[in-house]
Write a protein that holds these residues in place. Structure first.
Motif, short mmCIF file in Angstrom:
data_model
loop_
_atom_site.label_atom_id
_atom_site.label_comp_id
_atom_site.label_asym_id
_atom_site.label_seq_id
_atom_site.Cartn_x
_atom_site.Cartn_y
_atom_site.Cartn_z
N GLN A 109 -3.94 -23.79 -33.53
CA GLN A 109 -2.53 -24.16 -33.53
C GLN A 109 -2.38 -25.67 -33.72
OE1 GLN A 109 -0.24 -22.90 -30.14
NE2 GLN A 109 1.66 -23.72 -30.98
N GLN A 143 -1.02 -31.49 -35.78
CA GLN A 143 -1.17 -32.38 -34.63
C GLN A 143 -2.62 -32.90 -34.59
OE1 GLN A 143 1.50 -33.15 -32.59
NE2 GLN A 143 2.63 -32.01 -34.14
N ASP A 169 -2.84 -26.15 -37.44
CA ASP A 169 -1.73 -25.56 -38.19
C ASP A 169 -0.42 -26.34 -38.00
OD1 ASP A 169 -3.50 -23.62 -39.03
OD2 ASP A 169 -2.64 -22.02 -37.78
N ASP A 170 -0.23 -26.92 -36.82
CA ASP A 170 0.99 -27.69 -36.54
C ASP A 170 0.85 -29.16 -36.92
OD1 ASP A 170 2.14 -25.38 -35.61
OD2 ASP A 170 1.99 -25.91 -33.48
#
Length: 157
Positions: free
Chosen positions: A19, A25, A22-23
């Motif tokens: 995540q 960050q 994917d985000d």
């Protein structure tokens, strides 16, 4: 004794890891690793033959941070987004405080024109340790089955 709490903890680490990528960050990406760590993205053929050549290689948390700085400031590449699907998380064992796991992954890449394609597929071979009570990757091998990488690989898998 049930391995369910450990399995849950391993899955949460892996899900939070993908995540984060994917985000976008990515500045937080190195935080998923112990200070002394190894990160490799390696073709399946090389892994199967014991050959050390990797497409992406970092052998410390500092190198992981450098990788992200280079991605943000130095590399030139087509802007894109990743979306990971992970499955079949298996805790393979624990020895001397090191937890081994294997997970299948597929990474979809979407370019700014909206086209989405399968970018990379393979398996994670992970070794995790506890750092201040939290699981962190000591070693993360991304062994990919994909025979051809269509663009420069700058974003971690």
């Amino acid at each position: 004794m049930s391995q369910l709490p450990l399995r849950y903890e391993v899955e949460e680490l892996i899900h939070a890891y993908v995540q984060c990528i994917d985000d976008d960050q990515l500045e937080s990406w190195p935080d998923f690793f112990a200070d002394e760590c190894v990160y490799k993205v390696i073709p399946r053929e090389n892994a199967d033959l014991g050959l050390p050549v990797a497409v992406m290689f970092c052998d410390s948390k500092g190198m992981l941070r450098d990788r992200i700085v280079a991605l943000r400031k130095a590399n030139i590449y087509a802007p894109h987004f990743y979306r990971h699907l992970v499955s079949n998380v298996r805790v393979l064992g624990e020895q001397d405080g090191v937890i081994s796991a294997q997970t299948n992954y597929v990474v979809f890449q979407t370019l700014l024109d909206g086209e989405t394609r399968i970018y990379n597929a393979g398996k994670y071979l992970d070794k995790m340790v506890r750092v201040n009570g939290q699981l962190r990757f000591r070693e993360k091998l991304c062994v990919f089955d994909t025979n051809r990488i269509q663009t420069l690989m700058v974003t971690p898998i």
